[in-house]
Design a protein around this motif. Structure first.
Motif, PDB file in Angstrom:
ATOM      1  N   ARG A   1       0.863  -1.187   0.000  1.00 49.40           N
ATOM      2  CA  ARG A   1       0.000   0.000   0.000  1.00 49.40           C
ATOM      3  C   ARG A   1       0.897   1.234   0.000  1.00 49.40           C
ATOM      4  O   ARG A   1       1.772   1.376   0.871  1.00 49.40           O
ATOM      5  N   VAL A   2       0.701   2.115  -0.971  1.00 52.53           N
ATOM      6  CA  VAL A   2       1.502   3.333  -1.088  1.00 52.53           C
ATOM      7  C   VAL A   2       0.617   4.533  -0.779  1.00 52.53           C
ATOM      8  O   VAL A   2      -0.406   4.750  -1.442  1.00 52.53           O
ATOM      9  N   GLU A   3       1.007   5.314   0.237  1.00 51.14           N
ATOM     10  CA  GLU A   3       0.223   6.473   0.639  1.00 51.14           C
ATOM     11  C   GLU A   3       0.890   7.793   0.281  1.00 51.14           C
ATOM     12  O   GLU A   3       0.214   8.822   0.183  1.00 51.14           O
ATOM     13  N   GLU A   4       2.208   7.780   0.106  1.00 48.62           N
ATOM     14  CA  GLU A   4       2.950   9.006  -0.217  1.00 48.62           C
ATOM     15  C   GLU A   4       3.498   8.933  -1.642  1.00 48.62           C
ATOM     16  O   GLU A   4       4.236   7.995  -1.969  1.00 48.62           O
ATOM     17  N   PRO A   5       3.187   9.896  -2.498  1.00 48.82           N
ATOM     18  CA  PRO A   5       3.675   9.847  -3.881  1.00 48.82           C
ATOM     19  C   PRO A   5       5.188   9.947  -4.000  1.00 48.82           C
ATOM     20  O   PRO A   5       5.760   9.533  -5.013  1.00 48.82           O
ATOM     21  N   SER A   6       5.849  10.457  -2.966  1.00 45.36           N
ATOM     22  CA  SER A   6       7.297  10.646  -3.029  1.00 45.36           C
ATOM     23  C   SER A   6       8.091   9.348  -2.885  1.00 45.36           C
ATOM     24  O   SER A   6       9.298   9.341  -3.094  1.00 45.36           O
ATOM     25  N   VAL A   7       7.422   8.239  -2.539  1.00 47.88           N
ATOM     26  CA  VAL A   7       8.155   6.986  -2.323  1.00 47.88           C
ATOM     27  C   VAL A   7       8.004   6.004  -3.476  1.00 47.88           C
ATOM     28  O   VAL A   7       8.519   4.886  -3.406  1.00 47.88           O
ATOM     29  N   ILE A   8       7.318   6.403  -4.543  1.00 45.06           N
ATOM     30  CA  ILE A   8       7.130   5.486  -5.667  1.00 45.06           C
ATOM     31  C   ILE A   8       7.570   6.162  -6.960  1.00 45.06           C
ATOM     32  O   ILE A   8       7.354   7.351  -7.166  1.00 45.06           O
TER      33      ILE A   8
END
Length: 218
Positions: free
Chosen positions: A115-122
């Motif tokens: 689950r990705v919640e922050e756009p800066s980590v993908i």
């Protein structure tokens, strides 16, 4: 995927770049990745999941199906404020997705993924996972080699005593050429794709993954 070589290839490191099965579980405290404290747990190092996109299946939000280094196919769910819409134009089957600090997550449909919640980590990396791993292997091999640099097209060795210097690719800074003719030929022969992978290997190699002093982002 190609078999790992005997030298240390950065992206082959199973702790820094773990397959999905080796990621920490969001409901557990994995001492490989977290330090415990009296009130909370904090990361002790950095890590990044890599997977090749095999499908994009989301309608309401972006859902990616990706294959990791071990061949396992899992789901990455974009739970960012925009539901992954900013990432959508960059999604392409066969390209690689990188997720910083990914954890095993149980979705409501009983499947597991990230689950990705922050756009800066993908980030979407515009090459296949196989190309990315091979680029990492090639960089490691070059770093260990004691041989003179060779032209990436014709194979001629650099002769510094004779003032014949090779010039590096201005983008990846990893492959050298005799001159413009060899460089153009190599670009058409495949360096165009290889270069994109090498640029990202350089990005990963420029960071200290073992010491945590604040989060990385893309």
């Amino acid at each position: 995927m190609p078999e790992p070589n005997t030298f240390e290839s950065l992206l082959r490191n199973d702790i820094t770049f773990p397959a999905f099965s080796d990621l920490p579980d969001e409901n557990d405290v994995d001492p490989t990745y977290y330090d415990g404290g009296p009130y909370r747990f904090s990361p002790r190092r950095h890590w990044c999941f890599l997977g090749e996109i095999v499908a994009s299946i989301g309608l309401v939000r972006v859902l990616l199906r990706v294959k990791d280094k071990d061949g396992e196919v899992i789901t990455i769910g974009l739970h960012t404020d925009d539901r992954g819409q900013a990432l959508a134009p960059h999604i392409k089957i066969g390209h690689t997705v990188a997720v910083l600090y990914g954890e095993q997550h149980g979705f409501m449909d009983m499947s597991v993924g990230i689950r990705v919640e922050e756009p800066s980590v993908i980030r979407i990396i515009p090459c296949s996972l196989e190309q990315l791993l091979k680029a990492s292997d090639d960089v490691a091999a070059r770093n260990l080699s004691s041989q003179s640099r060779c032209c990436g097209s014709c194979g001629k060795e650099e002769n510094t005593s004779g003032k014949k210097h090779l010039r590096l690719c201005s983008r990846c800074k990893q492959v050298s050429y005799c001159g413009e003719v060899c460089q153009k030929k190599a670009w058409a022969d495949g360096h165009k794709a290889e270069c994109k992978a090498l640029v990202w290997v350089k990005w990963f190699a420029a960071r200290n993954w073992e010491a945590f002093n604040g989060h990385f982002d893309f």
